[in-house]
Design an enzyme around this catalytic site. Structure first.
Site, PDB file in Angstrom:
ATOM      1  N   ARG A  36     -50.086  -7.411  -3.130  1.00 50.40           N
ATOM      2  CA  ARG A  36     -50.745  -8.451  -3.935  1.00 50.40           C
ATOM      3  C   ARG A  36     -50.131  -8.522  -5.322  1.00 50.40           C
ATOM      4  NH1 ARG A  36     -56.249  -7.089  -5.108  1.00 50.40           N
ATOM      5  NH2 ARG A  36     -55.860  -8.754  -6.581  1.00 50.40           N
ATOM      6  N   ASP A  83     -55.831  -1.367 -16.080  1.00 51.31           N
ATOM      7  CA  ASP A  83     -54.922  -1.450 -14.939  1.00 51.31           C
ATOM      8  C   ASP A  83     -53.911  -0.308 -14.930  1.00 51.31           C
ATOM      9  OD1 ASP A  83     -54.703  -5.090 -14.927  1.00 51.31           O
ATOM     10  OD2 ASP A  83     -56.250  -3.690 -14.282  1.00 51.31           O
ATOM     11  N   ARG A 132     -67.995  -8.039  -9.035  1.00 56.52           N
ATOM     12  CA  ARG A 132     -67.181  -8.796 -10.019  1.00 56.52           C
ATOM     13  C   ARG A 132     -68.009 -10.016 -10.436  1.00 56.52           C
ATOM     14  NH1 ARG A 132     -61.744  -7.214  -9.541  1.00 56.52           N
ATOM     15  NH2 ARG A 132     -61.223  -8.436 -11.352  1.00 56.52           N
ATOM     16  N   LYS A 142     -48.205 -11.011 -12.651  1.00 68.41           N
ATOM     17  CA  LYS A 142     -49.217 -11.505 -11.692  1.00 68.41           C
ATOM     18  C   LYS A 142     -50.408 -12.070 -12.457  1.00 68.41           C
ATOM     19  CE  LYS A 142     -52.470  -8.694  -9.877  1.00 68.41           C
ATOM     20  NZ  LYS A 142     -53.849  -9.203  -9.914  1.00 68.41           N
ATOM     21  N   ASN A 143     -50.882 -11.345 -13.481  1.00 65.60           N
ATOM     22  CA  ASN A 143     -52.117 -11.759 -14.163  1.00 65.60           C
ATOM     23  C   ASN A 143     -51.909 -12.878 -15.163  1.00 65.60           C
ATOM     24  OD1 ASN A 143     -53.389  -9.959 -12.590  1.00 65.60           O
ATOM     25  ND2 ASN A 143     -53.695  -8.393 -14.164  1.00 65.60           N
ATOM     26  N   CYS A 174     -65.128  -6.665  -5.073  1.00 63.53           N
ATOM     27  CA  CYS A 174     -63.794  -6.259  -4.614  1.00 63.53           C
ATOM     28  C   CYS A 174     -63.766  -4.732  -4.701  1.00 63.53           C
ATOM     29  CB  CYS A 174     -62.722  -6.881  -5.491  1.00 63.53           C
ATOM     30  SG  CYS A 174     -62.599  -6.075  -7.071  1.00 63.53           S
TER      31      CYS A 174
END
Ligand code: EPZ
Length: 418
Positions: free
Chosen positions: A398, A306, A123, A24-25, A118
Site C-alpha cells: 500500500r 508513522d 478511525r 503516498k500521504n 483499520c
C-alpha cells in the site's frame, strides 16, 4: 493475487545510494483534489502503490480517465458524472474519506460510506463532519452510509486536534466554497503544504499551509496542472532506519531533510553519523547502536507516528533501553508481538512501550500487521540471524514502491517469493 512473501537473510550491512518515491500521504489527497479541477491533471513522481491504484479507480468511477506509466499519472478530466462512492471502494482505502470535501464542493452532494476502522484502531471522522456542517453541509448518516448535500460557504473553523485528514478535507471543501475559510489548529505536516501548492497551481487562493492557521478564499473554478509530488518522508525514514539497524552507509537522494529533523535527531542520538545537504541525507552506522532514551510521537514537526514502528525495530539490538510513547493512534503497537517472537525484549503498558536492547534477533516467519508495522519487520529481518519470512505483503504494497528492489540495491539479501 497469490499469497507472496519476502525472504530476508539478515546480517548484511547496507551500502549505496537510493532515490525516494513520491509521497503516498501527499499523492492520495492530490488525487482527491483532481475532482475539483475541470481540466486534465498530470502528477509526476507518482508512486506505484496499491493505494494509488485504488484512488485512481475511484476517480474513474466518478468520470475521469486515469493512465499511469513511468511514474506519471495522467488524469483526463471529462467532468464528474457521479457523486457517490461504492462501499467496496471506500473500504479498500480508508483515506478515500478525503474525496468527501471535493465531491460535495464540486457537485453539491455526496454519498459515501464510513471508512471504518483499520489496523491502527478506530478511525473517527467527527472533525471532518463537524467542519463541513459549519460550512453549510447537511449530513445524514444511516447504517454507515453518509449522505451530504448543500452549497458550501466559508467558515471560521477550530480543530480540537491538528488532524491531517480533517485539515485536507476542509481545504478541499473550501477552495470552491463561497467566501473565506480559516482553519485554526490546522495540521502542519509537509503533505499539507504539498496539497496547498498543488491547489494554488490549479488557481486556488490559499495561505498559511504548513502553519497552524490555513486561510482559503473560495474561487469559481480550478483549472488543471502538471505537478511533481513531494518525496515520501516516511519511506526515507524507513530506509534510514534500515541502514542504521543493519549498519553501513547510505545516501538518500531527492528527499527533504528539513521534513525529517525529528527522525534524524533520534538516529544521531543512537550513534549514527547523519549529514544533510540540499536534497540528500547521508547516514553512516557502525554497530552496535545506542538506545535513544525517549521517543514520543507528536503532530509535525514532532516525531512522526508513522516512524514509531521503524525506530522501534532499529532499537531491538541497541545498547540500553528506549521508552516509546504513542500519542496519535490508539493501537499502533501491533508489530510488537512479532518483534518479541524474533527475540526482542519489549514491554507494553497502554500508550507506552519500553524496548530493552538484546544481543541477537533470530529470523522466523512473521507477518505485516499494518503498513509501517510491516516495514518494521523488514528492518528487524535485516538485522536478525538467519532467514526471516514476511507474509501479508498487501499492507506493505500500500505504501512502499518495490521495497525489496530498493533494499537489494543497497546490498540486502531479500527476495519476493510468490
Ligand atoms: C494521516 O492519517 C496519514 N494518512 C497517516 O499515515 C498518519 O499516521 C496520520 O495522518 C498522522 O500523521 C494519510 O495521510 C493517508 P489524523 P489521518 O486525522 O489523516 C484522530 C501511514 O502509515 N481523529 O491526523 O487519518 C484519529 O483517530 C498512515 O502512512 C479523530 O479523532 O490522521 C487519530 O487518533 C497511517 N477524529 C488522530 O486523530 C477525526 O475526525 C490523528 O489522525 C480525525 C482524526
Amino acid at each position: 493475487m497469490a499469497e507472496s512473501k519476502l525472504v530476508i537473510e539478515g546480517g548484511h550491512p547496507l551500502q549505496g545510494e537510493i532515490r525516494i518515491q513520491g509521497a503516498k500521504n501527499s499523492v492520495l489527497p492530490l488525487l482527491s483534489a483532481v475532482v475539483l479541477c475541470d481540466e486534465d491533471v498530470v502528477l509526476e513522481r507518482c508512486p506505484a502503490l496499491s493505494d494509488v491504484y485504488a484512488a485512481s479507480r475511484i476517480l474513474t468511477h466518478l468520470g475521469c480517465r486515469c493512465s499511469f506509466r513511468d511514474g506519471k499519472m495522467e488524469i483526463r478530466n471529462g467532468g464528474i458524472s457521479r457523486s457517490e462512492i461504492p462501499e467496496a471502494m471506500m473500504h479498500e482505502m480508508r483515506s478515500s474519506i478525503t474525496f468527501l470535501g471535493p465531491l460535495l464542493s464540486r457537485t453539491g452532494s455526496c454519498t459515501l460510506y464510513l471508512p471504518g476502522g483499520c489496523e491502527l484502531g478506530p478511525r473517527p471522522i467527527d472533525m471532518h463532519l463537524h467542519a463541513l456542517r459549519q460550512m453549510g453541509a447537511e449530513i445524514h448518516e444511516t447504517h454507515g452510509m453518509l449522505r451530504l448535500q448543500g452549497r458550501l460557504r466559508g467558515a471560521d473553523l477550530h480543530l480540537p486536534f491538528p488532524s491531517v485528514g480533517a485539515t485536507e478535507n476542509i481545504m478541499l471543501a473550501a477552495v470552491l466554497a463561497q467566501g473565506r475559510t480559516r482553519i485554526h489548529n490546522a495540521a502542519r505536516e509537509p503533505e499539507i503544504r504539498d496539497l496547498a501548492e498543488f491547489l494554488a497551481a490549479c488557481g486556488a487562493k490559499i495561505s498559511g499551509a504548513g502553519t497552524d492557521t490555513v486561510i482559503i478564499d473560495g474561487v469559481e473554478r480550478l483549472h488543471g496542472c502538471v505537478y511533481r509530488v513531494m518525496p515520501d518522508r516516511i519511506a526515507a525514514a524507513t530506509y534510514l532506519s534500515a541502514a542504521a539497524a543493519a549498519g553501513g552507509s547510505v545516501c538518500i537522494q531527492d528527499c527533504c531533510p528539513e521534513d525529517l529533523t525529528a527522525v534524524t535527531e533520534v538516529l544521531r542520538q543512537m550513534g549514527c553519523r547523519v549529514y544533510c545537504h540540499e536534497s540528500r541525507i547521508y547516514l553512516q552506522s557502525s554497530l552496535p547502536l545506542h538506545a535513544a532514551p525517549y521517543i514520543r510521537t507528536m503532530p509535525h514537526p514532532g516525531f512522526p507516528t508513522d516512524a514509531q514502528a521503524l525506530l522501534m525495530a532499529a532499537h531491538c539490538k541497541a545498547r540500553g533501553s528506549c521508552m516509546f510513547e504513542e500519542t496519535i493512534f490508539d493501537s499502533r503497537y501491533r508489530h510488537v508481538d512479532d518483534l518479541i517472537r524474533m527475540g526482542a525484549d519489549i514491554r507494553l503498558s497502554g500508550r507506552a512501550a519500553v524496548v530493552h536492547g538484546v544481543q541477537k534477533l533470530s529470523g522466523t516467519t512473521v507477518h505485516a500487521t499494518d503498513l509501517r508495522g510491516g516495514a518494521a519487520m523488514l528492518i528487524a529481518g535485516l538485522t536478525a540471524e538467519g532467514v526471516t519470512e514476511l507474509t501479508e505483503l498487501s499492507h506493505l504494497d500500500r505504501g512502499y514502491e518495490d521495497p525489496e528492489g530498493v533494499l537489494r540495491s543497497l546490498g540486502a539479501k531479500i527476495e519476493r517469493i510468490t
